[in-house]
Design a protein around this motif. Sequence first.
Motif, PDB file in Angstrom:
ATOM      1  N   SER A  24     -31.395   0.905 -10.407  1.00 14.55           N
ATOM      2  CA  SER A  24     -32.789   0.976  -9.962  1.00 14.55           C
ATOM      3  C   SER A  24     -33.201  -0.318  -9.259  1.00 14.55           C
ATOM      4  O   SER A  24     -32.566  -1.369  -9.424  1.00 14.55           O
ATOM      5  N   ALA A  25     -34.305  -0.237  -8.517  1.00 11.79           N
ATOM      6  CA  ALA A  25     -34.838  -1.441  -7.851  1.00 11.79           C
ATOM      7  C   ALA A  25     -35.193  -2.500  -8.889  1.00 11.79           C
ATOM      8  O   ALA A  25     -34.954  -3.696  -8.677  1.00 11.79           O
ATOM      9  N   ALA A  26     -35.756  -2.062 -10.031  1.00 11.36           N
ATOM     10  CA  ALA A  26     -36.118  -3.029 -11.075  1.00 11.36           C
ATOM     11  C   ALA A  26     -34.867  -3.708 -11.634  1.00 11.36           C
ATOM     12  O   ALA A  26     -34.839  -4.936 -11.807  1.00 11.36           O
ATOM     13  N   ASP A  27     -33.822  -2.924 -11.899  1.00 12.03           N
ATOM     14  CA  ASP A  27     -32.584  -3.525 -12.406  1.00 12.03           C
ATOM     15  C   ASP A  27     -31.954  -4.443 -11.355  1.00 12.03           C
ATOM     16  O   ASP A  27     -31.404  -5.501 -11.681  1.00 12.03           O
ATOM     17  N   ALA A  29     -33.574  -6.144  -9.083  1.00 15.93           N
ATOM     18  CA  ALA A  29     -34.372  -7.379  -9.040  1.00 15.93           C
ATOM     19  C   ALA A  29     -34.011  -8.292 -10.204  1.00 15.93           C
ATOM     20  O   ALA A  29     -33.939  -9.518 -10.051  1.00 15.93           O
ATOM     21  N   MET A  30     -33.770  -7.703 -11.367  1.00  8.80           N
ATOM     22  CA  MET A  30     -33.471  -8.506 -12.549  1.00  8.80           C
ATOM     23  C   MET A  30     -32.057  -9.079 -12.533  1.00  8.80           C
ATOM     24  O   MET A  30     -31.811 -10.146 -13.111  1.00  8.80           O
TER      25      MET A  30
END
Length: 220
Positions: A24-27, A29-30
Amino acid sequence: MITSDTTATALLSAEYAISTERISAADAAMTRHSVRSYLDIPVSDDELHSLLALTSRAPSAFNLQPWRFIVVRDQAVKDALKDAAYGQKQVGQAPVVIALYADMDDTLANLSEVVHTDLTPEKRASTIAMLEKNFGGMTPEARANWANGQTNIALGYLLLIAKAEGFDTSPMLGFESDRVKAILGIPATATITAIVALGRGADDGFRSHRHAVERTTTFR
Ligand SMILES: Cc1cc2nc3c(=O)[nH]c(=O)nc-3n(C[C@H](O)[C@H](O)[C@H](O)COP(=O)(O)O)c2cc1C
């Protein structure tokens, strides 16, 4: 209607090459870090096309899309770029190096390409005239700075999308711009926003710190 994850993946696959390692985009980014050491695993034409198609979804003011990309896979060219980038080893080692540059001369010479095709001919003509007036009144340096700002949005997209698709990257501004322009045939008036080494990392990089939201943000 999408009824399952499998169906959604199949639908997406039909539109663009999909990585089985997608996160995912969130993963992304992290977990994204600069990676400066690469495995000798090529990146396919389809994968590169897909990455750049997704990167090109970045927004820009007036939708001018002033970014341009040069994808380098030729080892001799990568070696020359490495020399121009103060010997940064990832430039010679990564399977792909992408130069992102902002070209307002090309953009302004082809405004009919960027004005929405759904507009009436009259609205298209008036929009083009507005853009010519707006940017024609700026100094070449101000135009170049403006376009560089827009191209940085595409840079952010590329770094995040690459990670989401299973690739590692190393963005760089540490290079001699005139030398890189000469090597790649980039117009003198363009601005190189960054070069990006891309591939499968040989290590994970390191977890660099980030400011907390409280440090950077004021809520009112
Ligand atoms: C526009 C830009 C230029 C950068 N230039 C270089 C560079 O020339 N060499 C390098 O090793 N790292 C370069 N970096 C990497 C940054 O040092 C790195 O992104 C930052 O320390 C945060 O670490 P991270 O990318 O691992 O999260 C650059 C990053 C950006 C966004």
